[in-house]
Every structure is written in C-alpha cells, then in structure tokens.
Design an enzyme around this catalytic site. Structure first.
Site, mmCIF file in Angstrom:
data_model
loop_
_atom_site.group_PDB
_atom_site.id
_atom_site.type_symbol
_atom_site.label_atom_id
_atom_site.label_comp_id
_atom_site.label_asym_id
_atom_site.label_seq_id
_atom_site.Cartn_x
_atom_site.Cartn_y
_atom_site.Cartn_z
ATOM 1 C CE LYS A 1 -2.150 13.452 -14.225
ATOM 2 N NZ LYS A 1 -2.538 13.852 -16.166
ATOM 3 N NE ARG B 1 -1.460 16.591 -12.610
ATOM 4 C CZ ARG B 1 -0.328 15.507 -11.849
ATOM 5 N NH1 ARG B 1 -1.188 15.196 -11.003
ATOM 6 N NH2 ARG B 1 0.632 15.080 -12.746
ATOM 7 C CG ASN C 1 -4.139 16.106 -19.598
ATOM 8 O OD1 ASN C 1 -3.084 15.214 -19.709
ATOM 9 N ND2 ASN C 1 -4.908 15.937 -19.000
ATOM 10 C CG HIS D 1 -2.542 10.081 -24.964
ATOM 11 N ND1 HIS D 1 -3.106 10.255 -23.874
ATOM 12 C CD2 HIS D 1 -0.890 10.163 -24.475
ATOM 13 C CE1 HIS D 1 -2.077 10.835 -22.828
ATOM 14 N NE2 HIS D 1 -0.843 10.645 -23.324
ATOM 15 C CG HIS E 1 4.579 9.914 -23.837
ATOM 16 N ND1 HIS E 1 3.773 10.041 -24.502
ATOM 17 C CD2 HIS E 1 4.143 11.398 -23.418
ATOM 18 C CE1 HIS E 1 2.398 11.466 -23.748
ATOM 19 N NE2 HIS E 1 3.225 12.518 -23.044
ATOM 20 C CG HIS F 1 -0.468 15.198 -23.582
ATOM 21 N ND1 HIS F 1 0.422 16.298 -23.911
ATOM 22 C CD2 HIS F 1 0.708 14.064 -23.258
ATOM 23 C CE1 HIS F 1 0.954 16.394 -23.562
ATOM 24 N NE2 HIS F 1 1.123 14.915 -22.685
ATOM 25 C CD GLU G 1 4.832 16.111 -22.166
ATOM 26 O OE1 GLU G 1 4.208 16.423 -22.350
ATOM 27 O OE2 GLU G 1 4.287 14.859 -22.368
ATOM 28 C CE LYS H 1 3.526 17.310 -14.666
ATOM 29 N NZ LYS H 1 3.761 16.209 -14.871
ATOM 30 N NE ARG I 1 -3.677 -1.599 1.981
ATOM 31 C CZ ARG I 1 -3.791 -2.277 2.598
ATOM 32 N NH1 ARG I 1 -3.520 -2.610 3.558
ATOM 33 N NH2 ARG I 1 -5.010 -3.548 2.893
ATOM 34 C CD GLU J 1 -5.522 15.919 -14.924
ATOM 35 O OE1 GLU J 1 -4.807 15.190 -15.384
ATOM 36 O OE2 GLU J 1 -6.632 15.739 -16.114
#
Ligand code: NAD
Ligand code: GLY
Length: 350
Positions: free
Chosen positions: A134, A230, A234, A241, A252, A237, A176, A215, A112, A225
């Site tokens: 993330k 946030r 993206n 994606h 990517h 993206h 990016e 960031k 955990r 998000e």
C-alpha cells in the site's frame, strides 16, 4: 535471519533479522539507485548509505506526516528526474512509514513503475507499513486518499535501526503489533507471555518476523483488499484515522492504540465480543499506552470517519472490531450512532 515471501502479483522477499540491511549492496549491485529518506534518518544513517550504496542519488525530505502530501511527492519525482532515473532504476525507501508510503507511490508512478525496495527504520514500518504494497499520500483532509497498490521487490527489516528510535516511536509500532495480536492468537499469546519484555529489542525483533508472516499471509490472500480479508488489518484504524485527522499532534501508531481502545467498547456494547475479551484487548493496549486521552468535541471526528476508504456508501461507518481470539467482525454503524459512541467514549463523562 528469517526469509518470508509475500505471494502477490509482484512477489516480495522480506528479510527480518540482524544484518538484513547489509544485503542492500549485494541486491542492488550495478543498479542505478535512488535513496529516499527523511532528515532524521539521514542524520543518523548517512554513513550507512554511503557505505552500502556509495553511488546512489539521495533525496532527503522533511520528516513527519504533515509532509506526506502532493507537494513532497512532486519534489521526490522532480529529484528522480534530475537524477535521470530510467525504467531499470531502483528506489530505496529508507525510513519510517511516511518515507515508505511516499517512496512506494513515487516508484509506482515514475515511468509507470520502477523497482522498489523498502528498508523500514521504525518499528511500525517493520511490522506493518513496509509490507503489502500500500502506497499513499494524504490529501484534502483525508488520509491515504491518493495511492496505489505496488509491491516492493524486497523488504529488509533490520533491528539495528530500532536502537536509535525514541521510546515513543517504539510505542507507535506496538500499536500495530497489538492490532496483529488481536487478529492472531499465537501472537496474542506470545505478547501476553512476554509482557515484561515488550520494549526489549530482542523480543521486538522476534515479534516483527511473526507480524510480517501474518501480514504476508493476509496480503497473499487479498492483495488489493477486494475480497474483504485484508480489511482486518484496519482494526482500530477507522477511529484512529478520524481522530488523527481531526486532532493531529499524536502519531499514527498512537492513534491506532487509541482507536482500538475506543472501538473495544463499541465491540462490547454492540455484542460483537464479550466484556472479558474486550478487557483483555484493553489490557494489551495498556502495555503500550498507559493513559487514553480525552477528546473535546469528538463527535466532529465522526464526519471525517465517513470519508474513510472502507465505507461503501458514504452514510455508514465501517469498523473492524475484535470478536474473539484471532477473530474479527466488520460492523457498519450509522453516522449518528457512531457520533454518540465517540462523544461518550472519548469525552469527559467517560
Ligand atoms: P514516520 O515515518 O513519520 O517516522 C516516525 C519518526 O521517526 C519520524 O520523525 C522519523 O524521522 C523518525 N525515525 C525513523 N526511523 C528512525 C530511526 N531508526 N531512529 C530514529 N528516528 C527515526 O512514522 P511511522 O510511524 O514510521 O509511519 C507512520 C505512517 O505509516 C503513517 O503515514 C501511516 O499512514 C503509514 N502506514 C502505512 C501502512 C501501509 O500499509 N502502507 C500501514 C501502517 C501505517
Ligand atoms: N495497514 C493496512 C494494510 O496494509 O492493509
């Protein structure tokens, strides 16, 4: 060296600059450490690992996005169990965004949650993926669909790793960086003023800290998000994606550049930004990606875009579009309209 704090539920300390990675031994002194890396990074930095973390268990995974899946994730967790890690152990993700995303996920799941420390070795991972918590794997044809928000306690961005990066990987990081420039007018200005130095490692090291600072601010305001802030990260993206999953082959970061380029036309045609601003964004992109490829049957990628996590109802596609210097707008397009755009903008009659 620059120190930046990401003020989240579990705050992260980010160090950017020469010598950052040497802090590993001091931070993890007397700790049980598990290093996750990939085969390419291991080949290059095996000595670095044995020098800085001589007692660590090391797990080397196959390199590349196609291994960012549940099979590799469980391989990592099995290796963590074999190394008998306990709750106070630490996982160090030494590698690009693939190692970082999977290492972060494994650290968040094992017992955990154990301590996570990111040592990003690609430009893309330094300017973006290592910061913000993330974590993810791809599954069932959807990118990053299984994941958690789990903040690394430390992120060490050391420009020394960039010296061994192939130019193509630098280009991916520029994807990016240019995305961040479209969201922050100071970074935008800096890149315009240093267009000739865009592949220069001193410049990249400086701009890395700027991107991390940007960031960190956004993530500090909207860690998971939820508020929408946030989402701006993206930009490019959704299309990137979708094309990445539909066509593969490129990385990517390259798809982020292609996605931003295509979406700049949508922004212009939908009245989100002026033609002049869209052209400015495209000229930034062309500093990194000289020729945007054509994609046959691109409308089929739109079906993939509908599965993107940002979409709220499964019918419309959410696009984060450039609006003006340092501003963006989220636009929802019907799948049919988006298909037409993709087909026209990425097809032969472009
Ligand atoms: P990557 O991790 O696949 O690395 C690219 C290649 O460079 C690999 O072959 C790797 O072995 C090699 N490499 C790494 N460091 C090197 C070095 N110092 N010298 C030589 N070769 C080196 O890809 P990436 O571009 O770093 O990351 C892309 C991934 O990041 C994607 O899976 C993407 O979804 C994810 N991502 C995550 C976030 C996030 O917020 N978590 C943000 C952006 C991207
Ligand atoms: N790369 C997108 C994010 O971190 O939110």
């Amino acid at each position: 060296m620059q120190h930046i704090q990401v003020k989240t539920s579990m705050p992260s300390d980010v160090c950017c600059g020469a010598g950052a990675a040497d802090r590993l031994s001091e931070i993890l002194k007397e700790k049980e450490v598990f290093v996750l890396t990939d085969e390419n990074v291991y080949r290059l930095y095996q000595d670095f690992i044995s020098r800085t973390l001589p007692n660590a268990s090391v797990k080397v995974i196959a390199a590349g996005e196609k291994h960012k899946n549940r099979r590799t994730l469980f391989e990592i967790i099995d290796a963590m169990m074999s190394a008998r890690l306990h709750r106070n152990s630490w996982l160090v993700a030494l590698g690009g965004g693939v190692v970082g995303d999977m290492g972060g996920l494994a650290a968040s799941l094992y017992m955990r949650g154990i301590g996570a420390l990111q040592v990003p070795t690609t430009l893309l991972a330094q300017v973006d993926s290592s910061v913000g918590g993330k974590t993810a794997i791809d599954h069932g044809g959807v990118k990053n669909v299984i994941g958690t928000f789990y903040q690394p306690r430390y992120v060490l961005c050391d420009p020394m790793f960039l010296k061994t990066l192939p130019p193509r990987e630098i280009k991916c990081g520029l994807g990016e960086i240019i995305k961040t420039a479209a969201l922050d007018s100071n970074i935008y200005e800096k890149i315009c003023q240093n267009a000739q130095r865009i592949y220069d490692l001193d410049f990249l090291s400086e701009i890395t800290a700027d991107c991390v600072r940007f960031k960190a601010k956004i993530v500090g305001e909207d860690e998971t998000e939820k508020s929408g802030k946030r989402k701006c990260l993206n930009m490019g993206h959704t299309t990137g994606h979708a094309l990445e999953l539909r066509y593969g082959r490129r990385s990517h970061g390259e798809y982020v550049l292609i996605g931003m380029w295509l979406e700049s036309f949508i922004a212009e045609e939908e009245g989100v930004c002026t033609h002049e601003y869209a052209e400015n964004i495209r000229s930034l992109i062309s500093l990194a990606e000289k020729k945007i490829p054509l994609f046959k049957d691109a409308e089929s990628a739109a079906e993939v875009a509908v599965l993107d996590k940002k979409n709220e109802d499964g019918k419309c596609v959410s696009l984060i579009l450039p609006k003006t210097y340092g501003e963006y707008k989220e636009l929802f397009l019907s799948i049919d309209k988006y298909k037409k755009y993709l087909d026209r903008l990425s097809g032969a009659e472009r």
